[in-house]
Design an enzyme around this catalytic site. Sequence first.
Site, mmCIF file in Angstrom:
data_model
loop_
_atom_site.group_PDB
_atom_site.id
_atom_site.type_symbol
_atom_site.label_atom_id
_atom_site.label_comp_id
_atom_site.label_asym_id
_atom_site.label_seq_id
_atom_site.Cartn_x
_atom_site.Cartn_y
_atom_site.Cartn_z
ATOM 1 N N HIS A 69 0.946 -1.024 0.021
ATOM 2 C CA HIS A 69 -0.071 0.114 -0.115
ATOM 3 C C HIS A 69 0.873 1.234 -0.066
ATOM 4 C CE1 HIS A 69 -3.614 -2.673 1.641
ATOM 5 N NE2 HIS A 69 -3.665 -2.454 0.429
ATOM 6 N N GLU A 72 1.854 3.783 3.078
ATOM 7 C CA GLU A 72 2.278 2.849 4.288
ATOM 8 C C GLU A 72 4.042 3.017 4.154
ATOM 9 O OE1 GLU A 72 -1.867 0.694 4.200
ATOM 10 O OE2 GLU A 72 -0.051 -0.550 4.592
ATOM 11 N N HIS A 198 2.332 -3.564 6.892
ATOM 12 C CA HIS A 198 1.274 -2.623 6.587
ATOM 13 C C HIS A 198 1.324 -1.820 7.718
ATOM 14 C CE1 HIS A 198 -1.102 -4.411 3.088
ATOM 15 N NE2 HIS A 198 -0.511 -5.487 3.422
ATOM 16 N N GLU A 271 0.401 -4.898 11.115
ATOM 17 C CA GLU A 271 -0.221 -3.539 11.052
ATOM 18 C C GLU A 271 0.760 -2.737 11.920
ATOM 19 O OE1 GLU A 271 -2.139 -2.006 8.910
ATOM 20 O OE2 GLU A 271 -3.314 -3.640 8.164
HETATM 21 N N1 LIG Z 1 -3.207 -1.796 5.803
HETATM 22 S S1 LIG Z 1 -4.605 -1.802 5.564
HETATM 23 O O1 LIG Z 1 -5.059 -1.603 4.397
HETATM 24 O O2 LIG Z 1 -5.141 -0.564 6.486
HETATM 25 N N2 LIG Z 1 -5.237 -3.330 6.306
HETATM 26 C C1 LIG Z 1 -4.922 -4.176 5.428
HETATM 27 C C2 LIG Z 1 -5.575 -5.646 6.274
HETATM 28 C C3 LIG Z 1 -5.049 -6.877 5.689
HETATM 29 C C4 LIG Z 1 -5.753 -8.085 6.182
HETATM 30 O O3 LIG Z 1 -6.674 -7.779 6.858
HETATM 31 O O4 LIG Z 1 -5.270 -8.964 6.067
HETATM 32 C C5 LIG Z 1 -5.721 -4.157 4.269
HETATM 33 O O5 LIG Z 1 -7.040 -3.962 4.451
HETATM 34 O O6 LIG Z 1 -5.345 -4.865 3.046
HETATM 35 ZN ZN LIG Z 2 -2.060 -1.791 3.994
#
Ligand SMILES: NS(=O)(=O)N[C@@H](CCC(=O)O)C(=O)O
Ligand SMILES: [Zn+2]
Length: 310
Positions: A69, A72, A198, A271
């Site tokens: 992302h 990030e 992330h 995260e």
């Molecule tokens: N880094 S983020 O985008 O806020 N959270 C990740 C969480 C990843 C996951 O739940 O596996 C996502 O939604 O891809």
């Molecule tokens: Zn992310």
Amino acid sequence: EFPEGDEGFHTYSELTTLLENAAADHPDITQLSDVGSSHEGRTIPLMKISADAAQDSDEPEVLFTCNQHAREHLTTEMCLRIVERFTDGYGTDQTVTDFVDSREIYVIPTVNPDGSEHDIEGGQYQGWRKNRQGQGTDLNRNWGYKWGCCDGSSGDPASDTYRGESGFSAPETAAVRDFVNSRVVGGEQQLEGHIDFHTYGELVLWPFGHTTDDVTEDMTEQQAQRFQDVGRELADSNGYTPQQSSDLYVTDGDVNGWMWGEHRILSFTFEMYPADGFGLDGFYPDDEDIAPETERNDQAVDILLREAGA
Ligand SMILES: NS(=O)(=O)N[C@@H](CCC(=O)O)C(=O)O
Ligand SMILES: [Zn+2]
């Protein structure tokens, strides 16, 4: 460029220079290559760290991926911390030396270089998440396991969780897929552990994301238990909160699902800092936070490297 005051973060050219310097300074234990190119043609660097790195030794292999992302950016610094710790520490730090001698460590500091460069265009943060294909694909919804199965992504190209036209329609996820697929040697996947970094939320997440079930056709009770046990140990080491990723929200086409679902690689999402409640600002910590918040995960990295040999 990064905004004034945030020069501690590495731009794409600065990170490629850092990797080239690390490889030049430590030729015996590094091999710098790439897994392919992004939509806009930037190579996606791959750093291998291992004694006799030029040989394919019969040792457990581990992969760390960062910056799927764009915004990030702290995660890019996390992968660069791993590169620096396991190269500069070789021969002096016993833990580092033992792992470099007994494992093959692969690091991809930016999976999404186009998005990351776009996010800092003109020295102003854009709040960008996706890659730069059309209106952007969310790379962490574009992996080909259970792609678009379960309302854990969007089919709207304008959405921040747009899954793409098909699994691996993004060149960036396809490039990492090809690398992981290439690690099947003699019919056996050599990679045993993976962390995808992330921000933000200070969480340790494990598959699956597409279902709240612990046990599925691709996860036995014992395997789910191992994810919980290792996940909790990882979280104890860095003070993050451990949970199955679907407990956060349902995601489909995410990287952990594919790494485990396709290859049975023990795959987690971290995260990183900060914890919660900062809105868009949470993606843009000060560069003074880089050292403490990347070193915070040193022990977790060691736990994963240990588990890979278990
Ligand atoms: N880094 S983020 O985008 O806020 N959270 C990740 C969480 C990843 C996951 O739940 O596996 C996502 O939604 O891809
Ligand atoms: Zn992310």
